[in-house]
Design an enzyme around this catalytic site. Structure first.
Site, PDB file in Angstrom:
ATOM      1  N   ASN A   1      -6.611   2.866  -0.014  1.00 20.99           N
ATOM      2  CA  ASN A   1      -8.046   2.697   0.243  1.00 20.99           C
ATOM      3  C   ASN A   1      -8.362   1.485   1.128  1.00 20.99           C
ATOM      4  OD1 ASN A   1      -7.137   1.289  -2.083  1.00 20.99           O
ATOM      5  ND2 ASN A   1      -9.247   0.945  -2.735  1.00 20.99           N
TER       6      ASN A   1
ATOM      7  N   GLY B   1      -2.604   0.579  -7.605  1.00 24.37           N
ATOM      8  CA  GLY B   1      -2.817   2.019  -7.646  1.00 24.37           C
ATOM      9  C   GLY B   1      -3.461   2.448  -8.945  1.00 24.37           C
ATOM     10  N   SER B   2      -3.230   3.686  -9.320  1.00 22.59           N
ATOM     11  CA  SER B   2      -3.881   4.257 -10.499  1.00 22.59           C
ATOM     12  C   SER B   2      -3.155   3.856 -11.783  1.00 22.59           C
ATOM     13  CB  SER B   2      -3.888   5.781 -10.388  1.00 22.59           C
ATOM     14  OG  SER B   2      -2.569   6.296 -10.522  1.00 22.59           O
TER      15      SER B   2
ATOM     16  N   GLU C   1      -2.116  -3.904 -10.501  1.00 22.47           N
ATOM     17  CA  GLU C   1      -3.532  -3.914 -10.132  1.00 22.47           C
ATOM     18  C   GLU C   1      -4.004  -2.472 -10.166  1.00 22.47           C
ATOM     19  OE1 GLU C   1      -5.279  -6.452  -9.986  1.00 22.47           O
ATOM     20  OE2 GLU C   1      -3.806  -8.044  -9.801  1.00 22.47           O
TER      21      GLU C   1
ATOM     22  N   CYS D   1     -11.489   0.073  -5.814  1.00 22.34           N
ATOM     23  CA  CYS D   1     -11.164  -0.001  -7.244  1.00 22.34           C
ATOM     24  C   CYS D   1     -12.189  -0.823  -8.011  1.00 22.34           C
ATOM     25  CB  CYS D   1      -9.769  -0.567  -7.442  1.00 22.34           C
ATOM     26  SG  CYS D   1      -9.537  -2.235  -6.785  1.00 22.34           S
TER      27      CYS D   1
ATOM     28  N   GLU E   1     -12.108   7.643 -13.353  1.00 26.29           N
ATOM     29  CA  GLU E   1     -12.646   6.828 -12.266  1.00 26.29           C
ATOM     30  C   GLU E   1     -13.045   7.735 -11.106  1.00 26.29           C
ATOM     31  OE1 GLU E   1     -11.411   2.961  -9.501  1.00 26.29           O
ATOM     32  OE2 GLU E   1      -9.921   3.925 -10.799  1.00 26.29           O
TER      33      GLU E   1
END
Length: 458
Positions: free
Chosen positions: A116, A189-190, A211, A245, A335
């Site tokens: 992103n 990431g996720s 993160e 995020c 999310e």
């Protein structure tokens, strides 16, 4: 492929073991080189970001390059102080002697970044890793393929692979890298992928920073400045088309001001992006077809208050506001990571706080209120990674604040001094003199010696 990865890591391990990366002068040289390289090739990075996300140069500079430049500038200025051994007290038990803490690099670092903000999230942790004296391998996201190629071209052409290297690829390459014996892993990431990374790190007992993300709430209280709240929420939510995020994931709005806030949001969207955001230079696209379809399926046409327009060929989803929404709706189960903003109303702040606390701890939380007691209540009662009062996202832009999540939204922090600390091991040292040794610490143990020990340590 696998052998090539091993060879690169072996070269980095050899360089690190030679101690060449440890002098502060060497670290600063690498940071200056990186900054100059980015500045010289800004147009290449702008072009790659536009191809991947339709991100124009202004937003690319604002959200990607400027943050890296600021981080490097601060780090170079402060690095000598951060890297110095720190004196601490020794206590009577270590008399006569001195105690100090020496920050030292972990060694060879793997950074796995996401798509992103593909330049920033690849290079920002690398700045901290290099500053701490580590070597770095970066695995950018294959979803932002053009930016991944640009980073590989710039880094691999200008840095020796023993210092910093970019490895392109997807799941196979990432999986191969995770099996190698790195000294530290940094992942963005996720939460789902974060669990995979954490499991892989456990096999080698490798320390990690994760993160991740989550559903970051924004509370808008009845006393909020609605015009300013709308202005800041619209900017932060629809920046990068919501693919951030720490974007406001959903709004919790006091029922008495909901309609006024929706009107202010509509006015602000018209002001920023015009009546057709598809033509706005400041509104980017969804990264790929998979994420477009995922987001498109979350839009309930019966609940669209603003926007709701989509174009699959352009990977375009307009800034969209959904109302009324409740916590059982599909859009509240994961999310969002896109330009869709659900609104949930509440009548009492205690109810809103309770609902947030029932869910995984978010990466960010934002509160719009001018009442000090409300501000204190929310900040004290809800656990989250970081956030803001009467603003959104901007805590990320302050390199003097640690950035990171808590529990399912992440572990560990970075940015500025906190990045240096995270990529360093703090080694504890006691240095003793030879002219005195406390006789009472040695056997035979007697009641008299015990009395002395109790007076010193009790």
């Amino acid at each position: 492929m696998k052998n090539n990865f091993k060879a690169i890591l072996s070269k980095q391990a050899e360089l690190f073991q030679s101690n060449q990366t440890k002098p502060v002068k060497f670290r600063i040289e690498q940071l200056k080189k990186l900054k100059a390289l980015i500045k010289k090739n800004e147009s290449l990075l702008y072009d790659a970001l536009y191809k991947d996300l339709k991100k124009k140069s202004f937003e690319a500079y604002e959200t990607e390059l400027s943050i890296i430049y600021s981080e490097i500038k601060l780090t170079i200025r402060k690095l000598h102080g951060w890297a110095k051994p720190k004196r601490v007290g020794s206590g009577l038990i270590n008399f006569p002697g001195k105690s100090f803490i020496i920050p030292e690099p972990f060694g060879n670092v793997l950074i796995i970044s996401t798509w992103n903000y593909p330049v920033q999230l690849s290079l920002l942790p690398a700045v901290s890793a290099l500053a701490a004296g580590n070597t770095v391998i970066i695995k950018p996201s294959e979803a932002a393929i053009n930016t991944s190629r640009a980073l590989a071209l710039l880094i691999n052409k200008n840095f020796d692979a023993s210092i910093m290297h970019v490895i392109e690829g997807g799941i196979e390459e990432a999986s191969t890298l995770l099996k190698l014996p790195f000294n530290f892993i940094f992942f963005t990431g996720s939460p789902k992928t974060g669990k995979i990374v954490m499991h892989a790190a456990a096999d080698n007992l490798t320390p990690i920073i994760l993160e991740l993300g989550g559903k970051s709430p924004t509370i808008v209280e009845a006393d909020a400045n609605l015009k300013m709240a709308a202005k800041r929420i619209v900017w932060g939510k629809f920046l990068n088309a919501g693919q951030s995020c720490i974007a406001p994931d959903y709004l919790l709005v006091h029922s008495s001001i909901k309609e006024k806030l929706i009107k202010e949001i509509k006015d602000q969207l018209d002001s920023i992006h015009g009546y057709n955001p598809m033509e706005s230079e400041a509104f980017i696209r969804i990264i790929n077809a998979h994420h477009f379809e995922r987001l498109d399926n979350l839009i309930d046409s019966n609940k669209v208050r603003i926007g709701g327009r989509t174009c699959q060929n352009e990977l375009y989803i307009s800034p969209t506001v959904l109302d009324p929404i409740n916590f059982d709706d599909e859009i509240m189960q994961e999310e969002i990571f896109g330009p869709i903003l659900p609104i949930i109303t509440y009548d009492t702040l205690d109810w809103a706080i309770e609902k947030i606390k029932e869910r995984p701890k978010p990466l960010a939380l934002y509160l719009f209120s001018n009442t000090k007691s409300i501000q204190q209540k929310v900040m004290q009662e809800i656990s989250f990674g970081g956030g803001a009062i009467n603003d959104v996202i901007m805590h990320f832009a302050n390199s003097r604040l640690p950035f990171g999540g808590v529990e399912q939204s992440g572990m560990g922090t970075y940015h500025g001094k906190y990045g240096f600390k995270s990529f360093s091991h703090y080694k504890s040292i006691v240095k003793k003199q030879n002219w005195f040794e406390p006789w009472f610490k040695y056997p035979p143990y007697t009641s008299g010696k015990l009395g002395i020990i109790k007076k010193i340590l009790g």
